[in-house]
Design a protein around this motif. Structure first.
Motif, PDB file in Angstrom:
ATOM      1  N   LEU A   9       0.784  -1.310   0.126  1.00 32.66           N
ATOM      2  CA  LEU A   9       0.026   0.152   0.008  1.00 32.66           C
ATOM      3  C   LEU A   9       0.846   1.330   0.075  1.00 32.66           C
ATOM      4  N   ASP A  10       0.335   2.264  -0.404  1.00 29.86           N
ATOM      5  CA  ASP A  10       0.888   3.449  -0.438  1.00 29.86           C
ATOM      6  C   ASP A  10       0.897   4.085   1.122  1.00 29.86           C
ATOM      7  N   GLN A  13      -2.386   5.339   2.498  1.00 29.64           N
ATOM      8  CA  GLN A  13      -3.145   4.324   3.027  1.00 29.64           C
ATOM      9  C   GLN A  13      -2.981   3.872   4.238  1.00 29.64           C
ATOM     10  N   PRO A  80       2.882   1.515   5.317  1.00 22.78           N
ATOM     11  CA  PRO A  80       2.278   0.198   5.608  1.00 22.78           C
ATOM     12  C   PRO A  80       3.342  -0.816   5.366  1.00 22.78           C
ATOM     13  N   LYS A 102       1.467 -11.359   6.601  1.00 24.14           N
ATOM     14  CA  LYS A 102       1.518  -9.882   7.050  1.00 24.14           C
ATOM     15  C   LYS A 102       2.847  -9.885   7.799  1.00 24.14           C
ATOM     16  N   GLU A 245      -4.779  -2.785   7.315  1.00 23.89           N
ATOM     17  CA  GLU A 245      -4.029  -3.021   5.871  1.00 23.89           C
ATOM     18  C   GLU A 245      -4.108  -4.176   5.284  1.00 23.89           C
ATOM     19  N   ALA A 248      -6.875  -4.437   2.939  1.00 19.61           N
ATOM     20  CA  ALA A 248      -7.087  -3.719   1.975  1.00 19.61           C
ATOM     21  C   ALA A 248      -6.053  -4.418   0.655  1.00 19.61           C
ATOM     22  N   GLN A 249      -5.034  -5.128   1.534  1.00 22.11           N
ATOM     23  CA  GLN A 249      -4.333  -5.891   0.559  1.00 22.11           C
ATOM     24  C   GLN A 249      -4.857  -7.277   0.138  1.00 22.11           C
ATOM     25  N   LEU A 252      -6.209  -6.233  -2.997  1.00 17.32           N
ATOM     26  CA  LEU A 252      -5.185  -5.971  -4.131  1.00 17.32           C
ATOM     27  C   LEU A 252      -5.175  -7.402  -4.484  1.00 17.32           C
TER      28      LEU A 252
END
Length: 456
Positions: A9-10, A13, A80, A102, A245, A248-249, A252
């Protein structure tokens, strides 16, 4: 096209809020009690130890707490963090399972612990604290708080469990490099430490003893506060940046969600940080993962402990907390996963376990190190001994999938690297590592001294 390995992530984020699961639970957790009156503790009872904002976060009924911009600025040093797809481990295990982890080992302290150390140091600094005291087991939390204290020009004094102090001298050096003072625990710097040494001069120490020493040291000055790296609600709250996070990943990665989430548990902060945002989705009916906590068989608070009110420390300085406990006087064997050597478990996680929201298993350390070596040879990252417990459960599940053909999606938290744990790996690789068989009599003896709380 080659499949992706990392999902990144950026900085924009990084979550802007921490997630509080308590309002979403089917029933509220039991409150901590004053050991004298057996009444719920209030802010005034906690004020000598914690700044008011952390006390507020400990008891908040809000679903989300804003993360200060000053904290996010420090988070940007490592957040992140990446989500990895473990392609090479899958291939090695010849499993149809899809394994994700993670990875929190890229933080300055090499673990997930700065996620809460930084906000704790920040809130203390803005409320006038000059010095923080704490305990540490494996040294990950002590390293994190020493780093965080340096960010806000706070003095930091740390009591490190003697077994880890001896096993991991370079963790001690890292803390000192960040500016902290480090004592072996039990120490001669506090009455709590002296009392233990009087009865057992060779005590390997425990997190309960180290907590007693740090709490005692914090009680002597208005400019000194205590910081805790796990167990309490506000600590678990801060760690939820991990799971937010990861959600959100997963988007992705094109995954609807994990079928199984696995995390190691000592006090519970790493496990909660990964799991709570996913459990929010499960409670709302948007996904349905099995959630599995993994603890050391030498210190099995979930699987062999009693759900009861107990002290969070050995000397009995803390409020009484209803949790899965082996007894506040229980001294775990000196397993190499020092961060999991705690007699109790987070009261919030204990309550959730009683509600049936997740399951728990215990693993011996040689099985965990075998899995960690397998992981390192496949993925290239050397796990800390603590998350090796989760990795062992992941490997076990992946092998089941190889037999059944199930294409399960498995998610785990690799909460830290093992670069300071080479003595432990050396002992495993040389065949010198042993598993500790914990007799029930030792648990029974410690549980016999639980405080009496009528009607609890």
């Amino acid at each position: 096209m080659t499949e992706r390995t990392k999902f990144i992530l950026d900085e924009s984020q990084i979550p802007s809020q921490w997630y509080n699961i308590v309002p979403d639970l089917p029933a509220p957790p039991p409150p901590p009690l004053h050991p004298g009156t057996h009444q719920p503790v209030g802010p005034d009872d906690l004020a000598p130890l914690f700044p008011m904002e952390l006390i507020r976060q400990e008891v908040t009924g809000e679903n989300y707490v804003d993360i200060p911009g000053e904290v996010i600025d420090v988070y940007k040093l490592w957040r992140p963090t990446p989500l990895f797809r473990a392609h090479r481990l899958e291939k090695l295990l010849n499993t149809p399972a899809r394994i994700y982890y993670k990875y929190e080992g890229g933080s300055p302290a090499g673990s997930h612990k700065p996620n809460t150390a930084v906000p704790q140091a920040y809130y203390n600094s803005i409320e006038g604290t000059k010095r923080l005291t704490t305990e540490t087991g494996a040294g990950q939390w002590g390293s994190a708080l020493a780093f965080a204290a340096a960010q806000y020009a706070l003095d930091c004094e740390i009591w490190m469990v003697r077994a880890s102090y001896d096993q991991k001298p370079h963790r001690r050096t890292l803390m000192q490099t960040y500016g902290a003072t480090v004592h072996p625990s039990p120490s001669r710097a506090t009455k709590a430490g002296l009392d233990v040494l009087a009865s057992d001069p060779d005590s390997p120490g425990s997190l309960g003893i180290a907590i007693s020493e740090a709490v005692e040291a914090a009680g002597g000055s208005a400019e000194t506060r205590y910081a805790l790296g796990s167990v309490l609600n506000h600590v678990l709250l801060h760690q939820t940046v991990i799971g937010q996070e990861a959600l959100a990943q997963f988007d992705l990665a094109g995954e609807a969600g994990p079928d199984l989430i696995v995390g190691c548990t000592g006090g519970g902060s790493n496990f909660a940080g990964l799991v709570f945002p996913f459990l929010r989705e499960k409670l709302a009916g948007r996904m349905n993962p099995v959630i599995r906590a993994v603890e050391p068989s030498a210190c099995p608070s979930f699987t062999r402990g009693l759900y009861a009110y107990d002290f969070g420390d050995t000397a009995g300085f803390t409020p009484l907390m209803k949790m899965h406990t082996l007894g506040h006087g229980f001294i775990p064997d000196p397993v190499h996963a020092g961060g999991l050597r705690y007699h109790g478990m987070s009261p919030l996680l204990s309550h959730m376990y009683e509600l049936g929201l997740f399951e728990a298993v215990a693993k011996p350390q040689r099985e965990c190190f075998a899995a960690a070596v397998t992981f390192a040879r496949a993925e290239g990252i050397l796990p800390a001994p603590e998350p090796s417990h989760a990795i062992a459960a992941v490997v076990e599940e992946a092998k089941r999938c190889a037999e059944s053909g199930e294409e399960k999606v498995i998610l785990t938290a690799l909460c830290g690297h093992g670069h300071f744990d080479m003595v432990a790996y050396e002992r495993y690789l040389s065949g010198e590592m042993t598993d500790f068989d914990l007799p029930q009599a030792r648990i029974d003896a410690a549980l016999a001294n639980l405080p009496s709380v009528p009607g609890a």
